[in-house]
Scaffold this motif. Structure first.
Motif, PDB file in Angstrom:
ATOM      1  N   ASP A 274       3.543   6.991  -1.540  1.00 36.88           N
ATOM      2  CA  ASP A 274       3.886   6.023  -0.496  1.00 36.88           C
ATOM      3  C   ASP A 274       5.346   6.100  -0.060  1.00 36.88           C
ATOM      4  OD1 ASP A 274       1.347   4.856  -0.353  1.00 36.88           O
ATOM      5  OD2 ASP A 274       1.781   3.446  -1.979  1.00 36.88           O
TER       6      ASP A 274
ATOM      7  N   ASP B  50      -7.321   5.523   5.733  1.00 32.48           N
ATOM      8  CA  ASP B  50      -6.064   5.406   4.985  1.00 32.48           C
ATOM      9  C   ASP B  50      -6.093   6.429   3.841  1.00 32.48           C
ATOM     10  OD1 ASP B  50      -3.592   4.568   4.072  1.00 32.48           O
ATOM     11  OD2 ASP B  50      -4.357   2.785   3.035  1.00 32.48           O
TER      12      ASP B  50
ATOM     13  N   ASP C  57      -4.645  -0.803  -7.217  1.00 38.27           N
ATOM     14  CA  ASP C  57      -3.970  -0.845  -5.932  1.00 38.27           C
ATOM     15  C   ASP C  57      -3.717  -2.303  -5.522  1.00 38.27           C
ATOM     16  OD1 ASP C  57      -3.373   1.026  -3.594  1.00 38.27           O
ATOM     17  OD2 ASP C  57      -4.622  -0.471  -2.602  1.00 38.27           O
TER      18      ASP C  57
HETATM   19  C1  GLC Z   1      -1.274   0.807  -1.807  1.00 38.58           C
HETATM   20  C2  GLC Z   1      -1.399   2.307  -1.828  1.00 38.58           C
HETATM   21  C3  GLC Z   1      -1.229   2.817  -0.425  1.00 38.58           C
HETATM   22  C4  GLC Z   1      -2.326   2.230   0.433  1.00 38.58           C
HETATM   23  C5  GLC Z   1      -2.321   0.716   0.353  1.00 38.58           C
HETATM   24  C6  GLC Z   1      -3.589   0.146   0.915  1.00 38.58           C
HETATM   25  O1  GLC Z   1      -0.004   0.398  -1.473  1.00 38.58           O
HETATM   26  O2  GLC Z   1      -0.490   2.860  -2.733  1.00 38.58           O
HETATM   27  O3  GLC Z   1      -1.260   4.211  -0.358  1.00 38.58           O
HETATM   28  O4  GLC Z   1      -2.148   2.632   1.764  1.00 38.58           O
HETATM   29  O5  GLC Z   1      -2.248   0.255  -0.962  1.00 38.58           O
HETATM   30  O6  GLC Z   1      -4.663   0.468   0.081  1.00 38.58           O
END
Ligand code: GLC
Length: 526
Positions: free
Chosen positions: A327, A61, A195
């Motif tokens: 995002d 990710d 996060d």
């Molecule tokens: C948050 C981050 C995103 C990520 C997710 C999982 O929403 O901003 O980019 O994929 O968390 O960590």
């Protein structure tokens, strides 16, 4: 400067490290790349940088799957490079914020490798294991439970299956996570962005979520058991006590499924300093979400903002403003037709004049647009999963456009994601020399904020205007500033509030009381 508190009065610039600047020719941005552009950031006039994750990661990710919380990914540099970055940043009077991804780790994190090694491993309980899955869904598609053949149980992952959720109910886990805060605080970091913090704790019985209308599996549930559990509050208290043992530190949370009401409930003197309420980046219905239709009109913006003001003011919490991040489609792509910059100018003016801490996403200052990828080029997991309904987040993560040389001056080799084809003329070097560019407008606005306390901390007073206009005052005891914007391609006249007005900044040089098409006018009462 008058009582300047960096995270309240300042502007925070988000860097997505792998896309900012590549110093070693591997197609991926790195810490040295950031260091080499700190002068640029100082000149632009921002006050802090937030780095998206820089930790070792298998990239399932793109950094949000962390395999070691207390190191730097070798592709970005070393801990020594990081120390240099902190020193160089501070030397320029800029603060530095790290992204902590503590809801889940990578499945390659040693904690998880131990946890999955046997049912009686001491770290088994550091993750959430179950014999029979409940109905929870992963936000990146599919069920939230993955079967582990080695030990015959399922583990929970709210994101990809390579991102197992940590068991925050285990006291040893909480202790270890506080240790992560301490490690970076000791290295001189000024703050953190957490996060999906409100997903840390899950319902103790892991009860099923009730159903609701939605298109994707994840959207067809009310998320009442997998997020927002009351146990988060005592942890926030503990974390804040640790942060407050260092001077002027800051923590901002990424609120999952944010509403203003929910957001403020997590903030306060013994909780987070701030949390994102994402007032201008949300869809107004489930159907709009399916078609990626973002609302954007003066009336709607004002409505959203007033709603936010009421909640945040009543709670005494300082708001944040976000137009773009890693995002979402960039604001310039959401609201502009093609390469016309009228709407990006308006979005930038709002970002920097509404009451709250602005978070500026790298490249927003030059109006960077999202790239468009073919299906086979998509890297982002939810994009691959949901294509063509949803094409993922690669679009807003393309490399920074520094100049018109090959690969936009980002790298000397083909970057990890393609550079936007408009880079030949939309780039920092070109916009720096064009007095009417979005870059120079942004820079002037940042300077105006510094000079005028009303723009930073003043009260917000909405003004009644015609449909195509938006206007408000920002007011302190000493200063009143008027912000007036025209969202339309026709000129408009408007009634000035009482007093004599002097224009501080205008995108089209009309006189007070009238606005050219798409003009933004910022005036001060004399
Ligand atoms: C948050 C981050 C995103 C990520 C997710 C999982 O929403 O901003 O980019 O994929 O968390 O960590």
């Amino acid at each position: 400067m008058d009582n300047f508190l960096w995270w309240r009065d300042g502007v925070i610039y988000q860097i997505y490290p792998r896309s900012f600047a590549d110093s070693n020719g591997d197609g991926l941005g790195d810490l040295d790349g950031i260091i080499s552009h700190l002068d640029y950031l100082e000149d632009l006039g921002i006050d802090a940088i937030w780095l998206s994750p820089i930790y070792p990661t298998p990239d399932k990710d793109f950094g949000y799957d962390v395999s070691n919380y207390v190191d730097v990914d070798a592709r970005f540099g070393t801990l020594e490079d990081f120390d240099r970055l902190v020193a160089e940043t501070h030397q320029r009077g800029i603060r530095i914020i790290l992204d902590l991804v503590l809801n889940h780790t990578s499945d390659q994190h040693p904690w998880f490798l131990e946890s999955r090694s046997s049912r009686d491993n001491p770290k088994r309980d550091w993750y959430i294991w179950k014999d029979n899955p409940n109905n929870w869904q992963a936000s990146f598609g599919g069920k939230a439970w993955e079967f582990d053949p080695g030990t015959g149980q399922f583990y929970l992952h709210l994101f990809t299956k390579e991102q197992p959720d940590v068991n925050w109910r285990n006291p040893e886990v909480r202790k270890a996570q506080l240790g992560v805060f301490r490690f970076w605080l000791e290295r001189g970091v000024d703050g953190f962005r957490l996060d999906v913090f409100n997903a840390y704790f899950k319902d103790p019985d892991l009860a099923d979520n009730p159903p609701k209308f939605g298109l994707r599996g994840f959207d067809r549930q009310r998320h009442i058991h997998d997020i927002d559990q009351p146990e988060m509050m005592p942890f926030l208290n503990e974390m804040r006590t640790l942060l407050d043992s260092y001077p002027e530190r800051y923590v901002v949370g990424e609120t999952y499924f944010a509403t203003p009401q929910k957001t403020v409930s997590y903030c306060g003197p013994d909780k987070l300093h701030a949390a994102f309420s994402f007032d201008f980046t949300t869809f107004n219905s489930a159907l709009a979400e399916a078609f990626q239709l973002y609302k954007w009109s003066p009336l709607w913006i004002m409505k959203q903002f007033i709603l936010r003001e009421q909640t945040f003011n009543a709670a005494g919490i300082w708001p944040t403003t976000v137009m773009s991040n890693h995002d979402l489609p960039r604001a310039a792509s959401r609201y502009a037709r093609g390469e016309n910059d009228s709407q990006p100018f308006l979005a930038m003016a709002l970002l920097l004049t509404l009451r709250g801490t602005p978070f500026l996403y790298f490249g927003e200052e030059i109006g960077m647009r999202d790239i468009h990828l073919r299906h086979s080029e998509i890297l982002d997991p939810p994009g691959r999963k949901y294509w063509p309904i949803y094409t993922g987040r690669d679009g807003c993560r393309s490399p920074m456009q520094w100049d018109d040389s090959a690969f936009a001056g980002f790298s000397t080799v083909k970057p990890w994601l393609p550079v936007h084809p408009d880079y030949k003329w939309r780039n920092v070097a070109t916009e720096q020399t064009d007095l009417n560019s979005l870059f120079n407008f942004t820079k002037k606005l940042l300077a105006l904020r510094k000079e005028n306390p009303a723009l930073r901390r003043g009260d917000f007073i909405p003004l009644k205007t015609r449909g195509s206009m938006l206007a408000f005052l920002r007011r302190t005891h000493e200063q009143t500033v008027l912000v007036a914007m025209n969202f339309n391609n026709q000129s408009v006249n408007y009634n000035l509030p009482d007093g004599k007005w002097h224009i501080l900044l205008s995108s089209a040089q009309s006189s007070p009381g009238s606005l050219a098409p798409f003009e933004i006018q910022i005036s001060i009462r004399q």
